[in-house]
Design a protein around this motif. Structure first.
Motif, PDB file in Angstrom:
ATOM      1  N   GLN A  50       5.426  43.403  83.769  1.00  0.00           N
ATOM      2  CA  GLN A  50       5.376  42.894  85.133  1.00  0.00           C
ATOM      3  C   GLN A  50       4.925  43.993  86.078  1.00  0.00           C
ATOM      4  O   GLN A  50       5.301  45.154  85.930  1.00  0.00           O
ATOM      5  CB  GLN A  50       6.743  42.383  85.601  1.00  0.00           C
ATOM      6  N   GLY A  51       4.083  43.601  87.057  1.00  0.00           N
ATOM      7  CA  GLY A  51       3.693  44.512  88.122  1.00  0.00           C
ATOM      8  C   GLY A  51       4.395  44.100  89.399  1.00  0.00           C
ATOM      9  O   GLY A  51       5.588  44.308  89.580  1.00  0.00           O
ATOM     10  N   GLY A  52       3.643  43.459  90.303  1.00  0.00           N
ATOM     11  CA  GLY A  52       4.240  43.002  91.549  1.00  0.00           C
ATOM     12  C   GLY A  52       4.891  41.636  91.440  1.00  0.00           C
ATOM     13  O   GLY A  52       5.503  41.165  92.393  1.00  0.00           O
ATOM     14  N   ASN A  53       4.757  40.979  90.298  1.00  0.00           N
ATOM     15  CA  ASN A  53       5.312  39.646  90.073  1.00  0.00           C
ATOM     16  C   ASN A  53       4.832  38.657  91.140  1.00  0.00           C
ATOM     17  O   ASN A  53       5.603  37.841  91.655  1.00  0.00           O
ATOM     18  CB  ASN A  53       6.842  39.675  90.032  1.00  0.00           C
ATOM     19  N   THR A  54       3.543  38.738  91.480  1.00  0.00           N
ATOM     20  CA  THR A  54       2.968  37.854  92.497  1.00  0.00           C
ATOM     21  C   THR A  54       2.117  36.747  91.889  1.00  0.00           C
ATOM     22  O   THR A  54       1.418  36.038  92.611  1.00  0.00           O
ATOM     23  CB  THR A  54       2.099  38.660  93.486  1.00  0.00           C
ATOM     24  N   GLY A  55       2.153  36.588  90.574  1.00  0.00           N
ATOM     25  CA  GLY A  55       1.338  35.570  89.914  1.00  0.00           C
ATOM     26  C   GLY A  55       1.739  34.162  90.309  1.00  0.00           C
ATOM     27  O   GLY A  55       2.862  33.907  90.760  1.00  0.00           O
ATOM     28  N   LEU A  56       0.822  33.222  90.091  1.00  0.00           N
ATOM     29  CA  LEU A  56       1.028  31.846  90.537  1.00  0.00           C
ATOM     30  C   LEU A  56       1.082  30.843  89.395  1.00  0.00           C
ATOM     31  O   LEU A  56       1.139  29.633  89.647  1.00  0.00           O
ATOM     32  CB  LEU A  56      -0.080  31.453  91.514  1.00  0.00           C
ATOM     33  N   VAL A  57       1.056  31.300  88.135  1.00  0.00           N
ATOM     34  CA  VAL A  57       1.070  30.357  87.017  1.00  0.00           C
ATOM     35  C   VAL A  57       2.171  30.676  85.994  1.00  0.00           C
ATOM     36  O   VAL A  57       2.147  30.166  84.888  1.00  0.00           O
ATOM     37  CB  VAL A  57      -0.310  30.321  86.311  1.00  0.00           C
ATOM     38  N   GLY A  58       3.122  31.502  86.367  1.00  0.00           N
ATOM     39  CA  GLY A  58       4.217  31.823  85.458  1.00  0.00           C
ATOM     40  C   GLY A  58       3.858  32.796  84.362  1.00  0.00           C
ATOM     41  O   GLY A  58       4.586  32.912  83.372  1.00  0.00           O
ATOM     42  N   GLY A  59       2.757  33.530  84.532  1.00  0.00           N
ATOM     43  CA  GLY A  59       2.311  34.431  83.481  1.00  0.00           C
ATOM     44  C   GLY A  59       3.220  35.614  83.236  1.00  0.00           C
ATOM     45  O   GLY A  59       3.207  36.194  82.154  1.00  0.00           O
ATOM     46  N   GLY A  60       4.029  35.998  84.221  1.00  0.00           N
ATOM     47  CA  GLY A  60       4.919  37.141  84.061  1.00  0.00           C
ATOM     48  C   GLY A  60       6.370  36.767  83.831  1.00  0.00           C
ATOM     49  O   GLY A  60       7.239  37.644  83.808  1.00  0.00           O
ATOM     50  N   VAL A  61       6.649  35.473  83.650  1.00  0.00           N
ATOM     51  CA  VAL A  61       8.031  35.038  83.452  1.00  0.00           C
ATOM     52  C   VAL A  61       8.478  35.383  82.029  1.00  0.00           C
ATOM     53  O   VAL A  61       7.822  34.985  81.069  1.00  0.00           O
ATOM     54  CB  VAL A  61       8.157  33.523  83.697  1.00  0.00           C
ATOM     55  N   PRO A  62       9.568  36.121  81.868  1.00  0.00           N
ATOM     56  CA  PRO A  62      10.004  36.509  80.519  1.00  0.00           C
ATOM     57  C   PRO A  62      10.592  35.336  79.750  1.00  0.00           C
ATOM     58  O   PRO A  62      11.237  34.459  80.333  1.00  0.00           O
ATOM     59  CB  PRO A  62      11.064  37.579  80.789  1.00  0.00           C
ATOM     60  N   ARG A  63      10.366  35.325  78.455  1.00  0.00           N
ATOM     61  CA  ARG A  63      10.920  34.295  77.575  1.00  0.00           C
ATOM     62  C   ARG A  63      11.900  34.948  76.603  1.00  0.00           C
ATOM     63  O   ARG A  63      11.822  34.771  75.391  1.00  0.00           O
ATOM     64  CB  ARG A  63       9.794  33.590  76.819  1.00  0.00           C
ATOM     65  N   GLY A  64      12.837  35.724  77.153  1.00  0.00           N
ATOM     66  CA  GLY A  64      13.762  36.495  76.343  1.00  0.00           C
ATOM     67  C   GLY A  64      13.207  37.891  76.102  1.00  0.00           C
ATOM     68  O   GLY A  64      12.072  38.211  76.466  1.00  0.00           O
ATOM     69  N   GLY A  65      13.994  38.752  75.504  1.00  0.00           N
ATOM     70  CA  GLY A  65      13.503  40.086  75.170  1.00  0.00           C
ATOM     71  C   GLY A  65      13.521  41.035  76.354  1.00  0.00           C
ATOM     72  O   GLY A  65      14.399  40.985  77.213  1.00  0.00           O
ATOM     73  N   LEU A  66      12.504  41.902  76.408  1.00  0.00           N
ATOM     74  CA  LEU A  66      12.475  43.003  77.352  1.00  0.00           C
ATOM     75  C   LEU A  66      11.372  42.813  78.385  1.00  0.00           C
ATOM     76  O   LEU A  66      10.237  42.475  78.042  1.00  0.00           O
ATOM     77  CB  LEU A  66      12.225  44.317  76.591  1.00  0.00           C
TER      78      LEU A  66
END
Length: 475
Positions: free
Chosen positions: A68-84
């Motif tokens: 993750q950088g600024g977490n400014t994405g608009l399609v959920g590309g940086g949302v974690p699915r478990g893990g780190l």
């Protein structure tokens, strides 16, 4: 997992491994709150070596990783699915500005506006720019192949990258930080990672192209009868001004009205109502450039030809910015109007007016009272075809119709040879759309690349294309 966290604390420092629920929470959701993920921990590396160590440790433990950088994405590309979660904000240095080669070497966590400021201090320009530039980070822009408002002259992020440094899924580091304009020594590997949303490797640094700063900039706001007239104005501007045409944005009447209603200090730029509005920018670095004279000449000829109904030209930088603010305030104004169903689409230029007419009519027929707010980067074919909820309708009931309107809008886009993902990427939001509309051979190649570069499927699982079988049940 405890052994993994102990190893990460020993290498990165305990202060940079977050496990408390309140500390992890800001990293779990994207800004539109469409998706909320889960993570066991957040690591904040301070160097490429620390990123490589973390990825290698996760690979050995079989733990997924999302950067993750600024977490400014608009399609959920940086949302974690478990893990780190690997939060790269500490890696924020502009390592070098080379004024002779016109390049900048920056770390993935550098904020876009900070890079723009560093380039300006060296008398140069980094042209990639969009609304979240004050918080968006370079790595995110590269991983989504961000576009923005100056694609006409400078291209997308892909066109601005000369070299990359990337951590691979096994923790190895590919050092591709090249400063060369020409390099045909084998495959152009950097292109694999640009736009891949962190599913093939984690970008940790980049060499980026810089440009001379404009010496003359002029902004105009024009009122036109229709999108067809907007396209006619664009072609005239392009033919007359060539690379001096740096932006051509189009707004609908509804869009301008809500900006004026919800933006303090906003002033209607033209008298009367018009069927469409165009914001046009000309900029040139030539010492003898006179972009105002260029703008006046093209607009005068367009008005005489009946293409433009009315127009105003900024007489100062402050007026230029005031005109730009009408366009940039659109997303915030639309939020004030209630829920939005958003589509980020691109079309062949010649099909834009037909798309806007057909898609608008189809959506309005599907839900009486819906309000179409179609705006954006008209000159490069990218339209944000957003739908505002009917007045009085419940937000949840409206958003529940997102899938139905995807079918309406994206079917029309596909039939016209366009794309459902113009500049925001695929992420989670559009993965089903990629499966539906993507070329089968192209999808097979994407899956093969994913399997080759990330055989264990640990890098940003669940995004873009399906990886291993364990990944395919993700929403």
């Amino acid at each position: 997992m405890d052994g993994l966290l102990d190893a990460l604390r020993a290498r990165l420092g305990a202060a940079h491994i977050l496990t408390a629920a309140e500390d992890v929470e800001p990293y779990l959701a994207e800004q539109r709150r469409l998706y909320r993920g889960e993570a066991l921990a957040v690591a904040r590396p301070g160097s490429t070596e620390e990123v490589a160590f973390a990825v290698r440790a996760c690979a050995e433990a079989g733990v997924p990783v999302v950067a993750q950088g600024g977490n400014t994405g608009l399609v959920g590309g940086g949302v974690p699915r478990g893990g780190l979660v690997l939060a790269l904000a500490r890696m924020n240095r502009v390592r070098d500005i080379d004024p002779v080669g016109a390049t900048a070497t920056v770390e993935a966590g550098a904020i876009l506006s900070d890079l723009q400021d560093a380039a300006e201090a060296a008398g140069l320009l980094f042209p990639l720019s969009y609304a979240s530039r004050g918080s968006a980070r370079i790595g995110g822009g590269i991983s989504t192949n961000a576009g923005g408002v100056q694609v006409l002259s400078y291209g997308n992020a892909r066109d601005l990258v000369l070299g990359l440094e990337v951590v691979l899924s096994d923790g190895r580091v590919w050092n591709g930080l090249r400063h060369l304009r020409k390099d045909n020594a084998g495959y152009d590997l950097k292109q694999l990672f640009i736009g891949s949303e962190g599913t093939l490797g984690i970008v940790t640094a980049a060499v980026l192209r810089l440009f001379p700063r404009p010496r003359s900039t002029t902004v105009a706001f024009a009122g036109l009868a229709s999108p067809e007239r907007a396209l006619a104005l664009f072609t005239r501007m392009r033919d007359a001004c060539d690379r001096d045409l740096t932006a051509f944005e189009v707004m609908p009447p509804f869009g301008l009205d809500i900006v004026l209603a919800h933006t303090p200090g906003a002033v209607r730029p033209l008298e009367g109502a018009h069927g469409a509005y165009a914001l046009v920018e000309l900029a040139s670095a030539r010492p003898d450039a006179d972009t105002r004279a260029e703008m006046e000449a093209v607009l005068a000829a367009a008005m005489q030809a009946g293409i433009v109904e009315d127009a105003t030209i900024g007489a100062s930088e402050a007026q230029n910015q005031a005109l730009w603010s009408l366009r940039e305030a659109m997303p915030a104004a639309q939020k004030r109007e209630g829920a939005s169903i958003k589509h980020d689409v691109s079309l062949p230029l010649a099909r834009l007016p037909a798309f806007l007419a057909e898609a608008s009519a189809a959506c309005e027929a599907a839900m009486p009272g819906i309000r179409v707010c179609a705006f954006g980067h008209f000159g490069d074919g990218n339209i944000h075809f957003n739908l505002s909820q009917p007045p009085g309708m419940a937000r949840e009931a409206f958003l529940a119709e997102w899938g139905r309107f995807n079918r309406i809008v994206h079917d029309i886009v596909h039939a016209m040879g366009g794309s459902f993902a113009a500049e925001h990427g695929v992420g989670l939001l559009k993965r089903a759309e990629l499966e539906r509309y993507g070329d089968p051979v192209g999808l097979d190649l994407m899956r093969r690349l994913k399997a080759a570069l990330d055989p264990a499927g640990i890098l940003n699982p669940g995004k873009v294309v399906a990886g291993p079988p364990s990944d395919r049940g993700l929403p």
